[in-house]
Design a protein around this motif. Sequence first.
Motif, PDB file in Angstrom:
ATOM      1  N   THR A  91      40.378  33.465  51.243  1.00  0.00           N
ATOM      2  CA  THR A  91      40.976  32.337  50.541  1.00  0.00           C
ATOM      3  C   THR A  91      40.060  31.864  49.428  1.00  0.00           C
ATOM      4  O   THR A  91      38.882  31.558  49.658  1.00  0.00           O
ATOM      5  CB  THR A  91      41.256  31.182  51.518  1.00  0.00           C
ATOM      6  N   ALA A  92      40.583  31.832  48.216  1.00  0.00           N
ATOM      7  CA  ALA A  92      39.783  31.469  47.047  1.00  0.00           C
ATOM      8  C   ALA A  92      40.685  31.442  45.825  1.00  0.00           C
ATOM      9  O   ALA A  92      41.826  31.918  45.857  1.00  0.00           O
ATOM     10  CB  ALA A  92      38.658  32.479  46.831  1.00  0.00           C
ATOM     11  N   THR A  93      40.140  30.899  44.755  1.00  0.00           N
ATOM     12  CA  THR A  93      40.761  31.079  43.459  1.00  0.00           C
ATOM     13  C   THR A  93      40.189  32.345  42.843  1.00  0.00           C
ATOM     14  O   THR A  93      38.962  32.502  42.779  1.00  0.00           O
ATOM     15  CB  THR A  93      40.497  29.875  42.539  1.00  0.00           C
ATOM     16  N   TYR A  94      41.065  33.234  42.440  1.00  0.00           N
ATOM     17  CA  TYR A  94      40.661  34.519  41.886  1.00  0.00           C
ATOM     18  C   TYR A  94      40.807  34.473  40.365  1.00  0.00           C
ATOM     19  O   TYR A  94      41.843  34.062  39.836  1.00  0.00           O
ATOM     20  CB  TYR A  94      41.521  35.631  42.479  1.00  0.00           C
ATOM     21  N   TYR A  95      39.766  34.938  39.708  1.00  0.00           N
ATOM     22  CA  TYR A  95      39.722  34.951  38.249  1.00  0.00           C
ATOM     23  C   TYR A  95      39.538  36.385  37.759  1.00  0.00           C
ATOM     24  O   TYR A  95      38.814  37.163  38.371  1.00  0.00           O
ATOM     25  CB  TYR A  95      38.535  34.128  37.740  1.00  0.00           C
ATOM     26  N   CYS A  96      40.162  36.703  36.629  1.00  0.00           N
ATOM     27  CA  CYS A  96      39.809  37.961  35.991  1.00  0.00           C
ATOM     28  C   CYS A  96      38.954  37.671  34.770  1.00  0.00           C
ATOM     29  O   CYS A  96      39.045  36.600  34.165  1.00  0.00           O
ATOM     30  CB  CYS A  96      41.040  38.796  35.639  1.00  0.00           C
ATOM     31  N   ALA A  97      38.112  38.635  34.460  1.00  0.00           N
ATOM     32  CA  ALA A  97      37.147  38.464  33.378  1.00  0.00           C
ATOM     33  C   ALA A  97      36.936  39.800  32.679  1.00  0.00           C
ATOM     34  O   ALA A  97      37.252  40.859  33.241  1.00  0.00           O
ATOM     35  CB  ALA A  97      35.823  37.937  33.931  1.00  0.00           C
ATOM     36  N   ALA A  98      36.383  39.755  31.476  1.00  0.00           N
ATOM     37  CA  ALA A  98      36.212  40.969  30.688  1.00  0.00           C
ATOM     38  C   ALA A  98      34.939  40.898  29.865  1.00  0.00           C
ATOM     39  O   ALA A  98      34.522  39.817  29.430  1.00  0.00           O
ATOM     40  CB  ALA A  98      37.411  41.179  29.766  1.00  0.00           C
ATOM     41  N   ASP A  99      34.353  42.064  29.659  1.00  0.00           N
ATOM     42  CA  ASP A  99      33.182  42.152  28.783  1.00  0.00           C
ATOM     43  C   ASP A  99      32.840  43.618  28.568  1.00  0.00           C
ATOM     44  O   ASP A  99      33.360  44.508  29.255  1.00  0.00           O
ATOM     45  CB  ASP A  99      31.989  41.410  29.376  1.00  0.00           C
ATOM     46  N   TYR A 100      31.921  43.868  27.640  1.00  0.00           N
ATOM     47  CA  TYR A 100      31.354  45.199  27.455  1.00  0.00           C
ATOM     48  C   TYR A 100      30.171  45.353  28.404  1.00  0.00           C
ATOM     49  O   TYR A 100      29.514  44.379  28.769  1.00  0.00           O
ATOM     50  CB  TYR A 100      30.777  45.346  26.039  1.00  0.00           C
ATOM     51  N   GLY A 101      29.851  46.590  28.730  1.00  0.00           N
ATOM     52  CA  GLY A 101      28.591  46.827  29.416  1.00  0.00           C
ATOM     53  C   GLY A 101      28.733  47.635  30.669  1.00  0.00           C
ATOM     54  O   GLY A 101      29.764  48.256  30.933  1.00  0.00           O
ATOM     55  N   ARG A 102      27.682  47.624  31.458  1.00  0.00           N
ATOM     56  CA  ARG A 102      27.653  48.380  32.708  1.00  0.00           C
ATOM     57  C   ARG A 102      28.473  47.653  33.770  1.00  0.00           C
ATOM     58  O   ARG A 102      28.287  46.460  34.000  1.00  0.00           O
ATOM     59  CB  ARG A 102      26.217  48.569  33.175  1.00  0.00           C
ATOM     60  N   VAL A 103      29.321  48.383  34.422  1.00  0.00           N
ATOM     61  CA  VAL A 103      30.231  47.760  35.380  1.00  0.00           C
ATOM     62  C   VAL A 103      29.453  47.114  36.523  1.00  0.00           C
ATOM     63  O   VAL A 103      29.834  46.022  36.998  1.00  0.00           O
ATOM     64  CB  VAL A 103      31.284  48.769  35.870  1.00  0.00           C
ATOM     65  N   GLU A 104      28.378  47.742  36.970  1.00  0.00           N
ATOM     66  CA  GLU A 104      27.628  47.186  38.096  1.00  0.00           C
ATOM     67  C   GLU A 104      26.966  45.861  37.708  1.00  0.00           C
ATOM     68  O   GLU A 104      27.016  44.879  38.456  1.00  0.00           O
ATOM     69  CB  GLU A 104      26.546  48.176  38.565  1.00  0.00           C
TER      70      GLU A 104
END
Length: 126
Positions: A91-104
């Motif tokens: 249970t939580a608020t889920y956010y999506c986000a974006a950027d360049y770079g290394r996935v880890e």
Amino acid sequence: EVQLQASGGGLVQAGGSLRLSCTASGLIFSDYVIGWFRQAPGKEREGVLCIRTRDGSTYTTDSVKGRFTISSDNAQKTVYLQMNNLQPEDTATYYCAADYGRVERLCASSNAMDYWGKGTLVTVSS
């Protein structure tokens, strides 16, 4: 202007499933890492799953391994978070986000991403 639109949250019983969608605009989709983060009441935000849309490489946090998966439809500029066997602790608020770079690197940090969408609430009842 980069915009991320998350949808698909809701109320589900423990053991159930939900699929969240994150649709992006204003960016070259295949150049980015798109990720899902969540923040439960009283807790810090954490990275859940992220995907590098160019090649499909992913990062998964340990708590959701084997239950959640991430996928990308580059033509639709949409990333999906499939959540199975949901538990009350999800249970939580889920956010999506974006950027360049290394996935880890981007997924392991709660604040590394530059672009954030509004959250969608997931509530799992016991």
